[in-house]
Design a protein around this motif. Sequence first.
Motif, mmCIF file in Angstrom:
data_model
loop_
_atom_site.group_PDB
_atom_site.id
_atom_site.type_symbol
_atom_site.label_atom_id
_atom_site.label_comp_id
_atom_site.label_asym_id
_atom_site.label_seq_id
_atom_site.Cartn_x
_atom_site.Cartn_y
_atom_site.Cartn_z
ATOM 1 N N ASP A 120 0.877 -1.166 0.000
ATOM 2 C CA ASP A 120 0.000 0.000 0.000
ATOM 3 C C ASP A 120 0.914 1.216 0.000
ATOM 4 O OD1 ASP A 120 0.007 1.403 2.859
ATOM 5 O OD2 ASP A 120 0.116 -0.754 3.205
ATOM 6 N N PRO A 121 0.387 2.428 -0.219
ATOM 7 C CA PRO A 121 1.268 3.591 -0.370
ATOM 8 C C PRO A 121 2.195 3.859 0.807
ATOM 9 C CG PRO A 121 -0.920 4.112 -1.193
ATOM 10 C CD PRO A 121 -1.026 2.763 -0.527
ATOM 11 N N ARG A 122 1.851 3.379 1.991
ATOM 12 C CA ARG A 122 2.677 3.659 3.169
ATOM 13 C C ARG A 122 3.675 2.539 3.460
ATOM 14 N NH1 ARG A 122 -1.040 5.618 8.067
ATOM 15 N NH2 ARG A 122 1.063 5.985 8.899
ATOM 16 N N TYR A 123 3.668 1.492 2.669
ATOM 17 C CA TYR A 123 4.532 0.347 2.937
ATOM 18 C C TYR A 123 5.944 0.622 2.421
ATOM 19 C CZ TYR A 123 6.271 -4.432 3.040
ATOM 20 O OH TYR A 123 7.012 -5.561 3.294
ATOM 21 N N SER A 124 6.950 0.252 3.230
ATOM 22 C CA SER A 124 8.334 0.551 2.867
ATOM 23 C C SER A 124 9.181 -0.689 2.620
ATOM 24 C CB SER A 124 8.995 1.385 3.982
ATOM 25 O OG SER A 124 8.927 0.705 5.224
ATOM 26 N N GLY A 125 8.665 -1.898 2.929
ATOM 27 C CA GLY A 125 9.495 -3.083 2.759
ATOM 28 C C GLY A 125 10.768 -2.961 3.574
ATOM 29 N N ARG A 126 11.905 -3.231 2.922
ATOM 30 C CA ARG A 126 13.191 -3.094 3.608
ATOM 31 C C ARG A 126 13.724 -1.655 3.582
ATOM 32 N NH1 ARG A 126 14.984 -8.500 1.089
ATOM 33 N NH2 ARG A 126 15.129 -9.934 2.855
ATOM 34 N N ALA A 127 13.042 -0.775 2.873
ATOM 35 C CA ALA A 127 13.511 0.604 2.742
ATOM 36 C C ALA A 127 13.210 1.399 4.016
ATOM 37 C CB ALA A 127 12.855 1.272 1.536
ATOM 38 N N ALA A 128 13.807 2.559 4.111
ATOM 39 C CA ALA A 128 13.634 3.397 5.301
ATOM 40 C C ALA A 128 12.409 4.293 5.194
ATOM 41 C CB ALA A 128 14.880 4.253 5.519
ATOM 42 N N THR A 129 11.915 4.496 3.974
ATOM 43 C CA THR A 129 10.769 5.375 3.761
ATOM 44 C C THR A 129 9.739 4.656 2.889
ATOM 45 O OG1 THR A 129 11.828 6.363 1.816
ATOM 46 C CG2 THR A 129 12.169 7.459 3.944
ATOM 47 N N LEU A 131 7.363 3.375 -0.026
ATOM 48 C CA LEU A 131 7.651 3.254 -1.456
ATOM 49 C C LEU A 131 6.575 3.884 -2.324
ATOM 50 C CD1 LEU A 131 8.866 -0.461 -1.420
ATOM 51 C CD2 LEU A 131 10.288 1.606 -1.498
ATOM 52 N N GLY A 132 5.429 4.200 -1.753
ATOM 53 C CA GLY A 132 4.363 4.841 -2.516
ATOM 54 C C GLY A 132 3.677 3.933 -3.521
ATOM 55 N N LEU A 133 3.739 2.633 -3.317
ATOM 56 C CA LEU A 133 3.120 1.682 -4.236
ATOM 57 C C LEU A 133 1.647 1.495 -3.874
ATOM 58 C CD1 LEU A 133 5.983 -0.970 -4.243
ATOM 59 C CD2 LEU A 133 5.494 0.704 -6.037
ATOM 60 N N ASP A 134 0.767 1.674 -4.838
ATOM 61 C CA ASP A 134 -0.672 1.589 -4.573
ATOM 62 C C ASP A 134 -1.325 0.583 -5.517
ATOM 63 O OD1 ASP A 134 -3.261 1.916 -3.818
ATOM 64 O OD2 ASP A 134 -3.316 4.091 -4.080
ATOM 65 N N PRO A 135 -1.735 -0.596 -5.008
ATOM 66 C CA PRO A 135 -2.384 -1.583 -5.859
ATOM 67 C C PRO A 135 -3.888 -1.365 -6.008
ATOM 68 C CG PRO A 135 -2.149 -2.475 -3.683
ATOM 69 C CD PRO A 135 -1.562 -1.079 -3.629
ATOM 70 N N PHE A 136 -4.400 -0.305 -5.387
ATOM 71 C CA PHE A 136 -5.843 -0.067 -5.392
ATOM 72 C C PHE A 136 -6.206 1.084 -6.328
ATOM 73 C CE2 PHE A 136 -4.567 -1.379 -1.032
ATOM 74 C CZ PHE A 136 -5.079 -2.680 -1.083
ATOM 75 N N ARG A 137 -7.147 0.816 -7.229
ATOM 76 C CA ARG A 137 -7.641 1.829 -8.163
ATOM 77 C C ARG A 137 -9.150 1.913 -8.029
ATOM 78 N NH1 ARG A 137 -2.846 1.551 -8.312
ATOM 79 N NH2 ARG A 137 -1.429 1.305 -10.097
#
Length: 333
Positions: A120-129, A131-137
């Motif tokens: 989702d837009p707030r998910y960062s995985g292994r990153a520190a910030t 990623l802004g990925l949004d699977p919802f349209r």
Amino acid sequence: MIDRWTRSALVATGLLVASVPGVAQDDLDGAPGSIALQVTTDPSTVECRRLERVDPTSLIFLPLRRTFNDDFDEHPLATGRWVPHYAGGAAWPEARYWGGDGSDFKRKTSANGEQQIYVDPRYSGRAATPLGLDPFRVKDGVLSIVASRTPPELKQVLFNNEYISGILTTQGTFAQKHGYFEIRAKVPVGHAVWPAFWMLADDGGWPPEVDVLEGRGERPGDLVMTTHWRIPSTQKIQSCGFDFAVADASSAFHNYGVLWEEDRLVYFIDRNPVSDIKVPIGFDDPMYMIVNLAIGSKFFPGVSQVDAESPPSVAFEIDRISVYQIEMVQARR
């Protein structure tokens, strides 16, 4: 969705295929405040059956009132109804519910061989910030959960999963004991594509599990509805479900639902009953809903592992999700 535990049980109970009318019910677009479903009043002694021939003299209409509805006129994370990951709390045998790479973030279920990670837009995985990925349209009142191949530059950050996709659950926001749970959707197809609408106990345990709808992506028009439970004396998982053929399931919206009464579960397609089962032991707590688009499976027939034939992107289109409570209990004969 928990297929690694259920393959032998489904075989043992005789997984069957039935055809249902392939006409979308356009008059069911909305979610009225109350509905009436046709149910049977015959004694609930049948463990699991496909409803092909029902005694018409046993049928009554069961009134229900709406308790939950999302028409997806706005982004699903803007309403507070949905959580974009597994909320946690489940303690399942032999493995944590969300096990595998990234498991601590509750973003995948690896036991089935799934190859996506839910973002989702707030998910960062292994990153520190984030990623802004949004699977919802959202467009014209339809939610699309979009699964797409993971960008190569993000593979390591996203625990080397082949796809990014989306999941929505109501754990912690909405759960209900008894009533009618329904999704109106198009069921996507494609190699390794596995869409689902299902329910788990709000106390975090497993089973019980109710799979209202699972699509077999490599078998267009084939979908399955299944009940899972545990035998207390042996701790073995039991399952019973049936496949149904809906020829235009991927191109037209249809309604898929389950009515949870005190003594039985009844599965519906376009509000026509297609199978039922006497409520197994362990269905004691309210249940919450999950809707997701998984990619890849080791065990679920009709869903294979990702390969070159898998689509670069695929969408699970959902018009609405609604829940109703039984207005009054009808006496059984």
